[in-house]
Design an enzyme around this catalytic site. Structure first.
Site, PDB file in Angstrom:
ATOM      1  N   ASP A 232       0.845  -1.202   0.000  1.00 50.67           N
ATOM      2  CA  ASP A 232       0.000   0.000   0.000  1.00 50.67           C
ATOM      3  C   ASP A 232       0.877   1.246   0.000  1.00 50.67           C
ATOM      4  O   ASP A 232       1.568   1.531   0.975  1.00 50.67           O
ATOM      5  CB  ASP A 232      -0.887  -0.006   1.251  1.00 50.67           C
ATOM      6  CG  ASP A 232      -1.825   1.181   1.287  1.00 50.67           C
ATOM      7  OD1 ASP A 232      -2.996   1.022   0.882  1.00 50.67           O
ATOM      8  OD2 ASP A 232      -1.387   2.276   1.698  1.00 50.67           O
TER       9      ASP A 232
ATOM     10  N   TYR B 262       3.122   9.590  -0.627  1.00 49.54           N
ATOM     11  CA  TYR B 262       4.124   8.961   0.253  1.00 49.54           C
ATOM     12  C   TYR B 262       5.532   9.197  -0.289  1.00 49.54           C
ATOM     13  O   TYR B 262       6.517   8.827   0.353  1.00 49.54           O
ATOM     14  CB  TYR B 262       3.888   7.447   0.377  1.00 49.54           C
ATOM     15  CG  TYR B 262       2.645   7.027   1.125  1.00 49.54           C
ATOM     16  CD1 TYR B 262       1.786   7.955   1.708  1.00 49.54           C
ATOM     17  CD2 TYR B 262       2.329   5.677   1.261  1.00 49.54           C
ATOM     18  CE1 TYR B 262       0.651   7.542   2.382  1.00 49.54           C
ATOM     19  CE2 TYR B 262       1.195   5.265   1.947  1.00 49.54           C
ATOM     20  CZ  TYR B 262       0.351   6.196   2.493  1.00 49.54           C
ATOM     21  OH  TYR B 262      -0.761   5.776   3.162  1.00 49.54           O
TER      22      TYR B 262
ATOM     23  N   LYS C 266      -2.620   6.036  -4.387  1.00 50.15           N
ATOM     24  CA  LYS C 266      -3.698   6.975  -4.061  1.00 50.15           C
ATOM     25  C   LYS C 266      -3.555   8.318  -4.760  1.00 50.15           C
ATOM     26  O   LYS C 266      -2.437   8.793  -4.989  1.00 50.15           O
ATOM     27  CB  LYS C 266      -3.741   7.201  -2.535  1.00 50.15           C
ATOM     28  CG  LYS C 266      -3.666   5.913  -1.731  1.00 50.15           C
ATOM     29  CD  LYS C 266      -3.858   6.108  -0.246  1.00 50.15           C
ATOM     30  CE  LYS C 266      -3.586   4.810   0.496  1.00 50.15           C
ATOM     31  NZ  LYS C 266      -2.163   4.572   0.773  1.00 50.15           N
TER      32      LYS C 266
ATOM     33  N   HIS D  67      -7.269   9.746  -1.766  1.00 51.85           N
ATOM     34  CA  HIS D  67      -6.550   9.696  -0.488  1.00 51.85           C
ATOM     35  C   HIS D  67      -7.310  10.386   0.649  1.00 51.85           C
ATOM     36  O   HIS D  67      -7.327   9.911   1.781  1.00 51.85           O
ATOM     37  CB  HIS D  67      -5.166  10.327  -0.662  1.00 51.85           C
ATOM     38  CG  HIS D  67      -4.150   9.839   0.318  1.00 51.85           C
ATOM     39  ND1 HIS D  67      -2.817   9.758   0.035  1.00 51.85           N
ATOM     40  CD2 HIS D  67      -4.281   9.412   1.595  1.00 51.85           C
ATOM     41  CE1 HIS D  67      -2.168   9.296   1.089  1.00 51.85           C
ATOM     42  NE2 HIS D  67      -3.040   9.081   2.048  1.00 51.85           N
TER      43      HIS D  67
END
Ligand code: A2P
Length: 307
Positions: free
Chosen positions: A47, A52, A77, A108
């Site tokens: 994930d 990120y 996302k 997100h």
């Protein structure tokens, strides 16, 4: 083998995945190493997110792992500042990951930010999360996403979404752990055929107040001892046994292994774990704890809006 849950698309999602949030710096080579170790130890679910800042490293780990892409369930996302830029943002993510498709693409946050000045766009103004969802629905026809879903949606927001949506989100990914079991949201998702994914399923012990919370709880420790397991394994097994996907992050090979080695909890164990949040001071949300911005908002949303 790790149990799987079947999404409303028919696709199977492994109930344990490697969570790849390593802070705003992205984690550098640590992410690559961590994903490679995870894949070697049997993880088949990773994930990550545009936000990120490590999609390249995740993609590199997947390619170099030797595990066929088709065996890996990969989630990324859509970031807040790309709510009016959905198809383009997916392309950017696929490019960075170096893959042709993702298994799951999530909005997100319900909150859009402006692409030009990165400021929150007030509720009701375009792009609303409904408009963004409509654009995400179109992605399904491209074959570049197997399933679409949301993240950080409350019951209230899901109700608004489902009123207009043609496609029911496959998953809703939110903060869930024994101190924040979110029974109502879980029931709502179950009723609508939406799989609930628990992020921070270990309560992010190092960051939260700088000290662990439920991992040192008497009941958690007692149950762990009885099963010859660790408190982390108890929390994750509780998560999967109650029907949620868990995505713990670990960069430590020993804990990476632990986290996919689930135990079978008894009904009594489950009952005890279900009420930990009722103990004094235990009902807590990491997100709220961290989002102590002056105006009490999370990415521009008040807690009331988020539910
Ligand atoms: P580390 O990466 O050194 O293993 P969450 O997924 O809830 O955000 O929690 C992640 C945090 O929990 C990380 O700091 C991680 O540290 C730690 N962690 C991961 N697995 C375990 C475990 N089985 N027991 C205790 N702490 C863990």
């Amino acid at each position: 083998d790790i149990p799987t849950f079947t999404l409303n698309t028919g696709h199977k999602m492994p109930s344990v995945g490697m969570g790849c949030w390593l802070g705003p710096g992205g984690g550098g080579d640590v992410v690559e190493e961590m994903c490679k170790t995870a894949l070697k130890l049997g993880y088949r679910h990773i994930d990550t997110a545009y936000g990120y800042f490590n999609e390249e490293k995740v993609g590199k780990a997947i390619r170099e792992s030797g595990v066929p892409r088709s065996e890996i369930f990969l989630t990324t996302k859509l970031p807040n500042h790309h709510h009016d830029y959905v198809a383009e943002s997916l392309e950017e993510s696929l490019e960075k990951l170096g893959v042709d498709y993702v298994d799951l693409y999530l909005m997100h946050w319900p909150q859009a930010y402006s692409r030009t000045d990165n400021k929150p766009i007030p509720y009701g103004q375009s792009p609303t999360f409904l408009e963004t969802w409509k654009d995400m629905e179109k992605l399904l026809e491209t074959g570049k996403v197997r399933a679409i879903g949301v993240s950080n949606f409350s019951v209230k927001l899901l109700e608004l979404l489902l009123k207009e949506a043609s496609v029911v989100p496959a998953t809703n990914q939110v903060e869930v752990h024994p101190c924040l079991p979110s029974f109502e949201l879980k029931q709502y998702c179950e009723d609508k055929g939406i799989v609930l994914t628990a992020y921070s399923p270990l309560g992010r012990p190092k960051e939260y107040d700088g000290k662990p919370v439920f991992l040192t709880d008497d009941d958690v420790v007692r149950i762990a001892k009885a099963h010859d397991a660790t408190p982390g394994q108890v929390a994750l097994s509780w998560g999967v046994q109650r029907g949620t996907v868990v995505i713990p992050k670990s960069e430590n090979p020993e804990r990476i292994k632990q986290n996919i080695t689930l135990i079978k909890l008894s009904d009594e164990d489950m009952t005890a774990l279900n009420v930990i949040h009722r103990k004094p001071g235990m009902h807590r949300s990491l997100l709220r704890y961290h989002s102590n911005s002056q105006d009490g908002t999370v990415f521009g949303w008040t807690y009331e809006q988020m539910g």
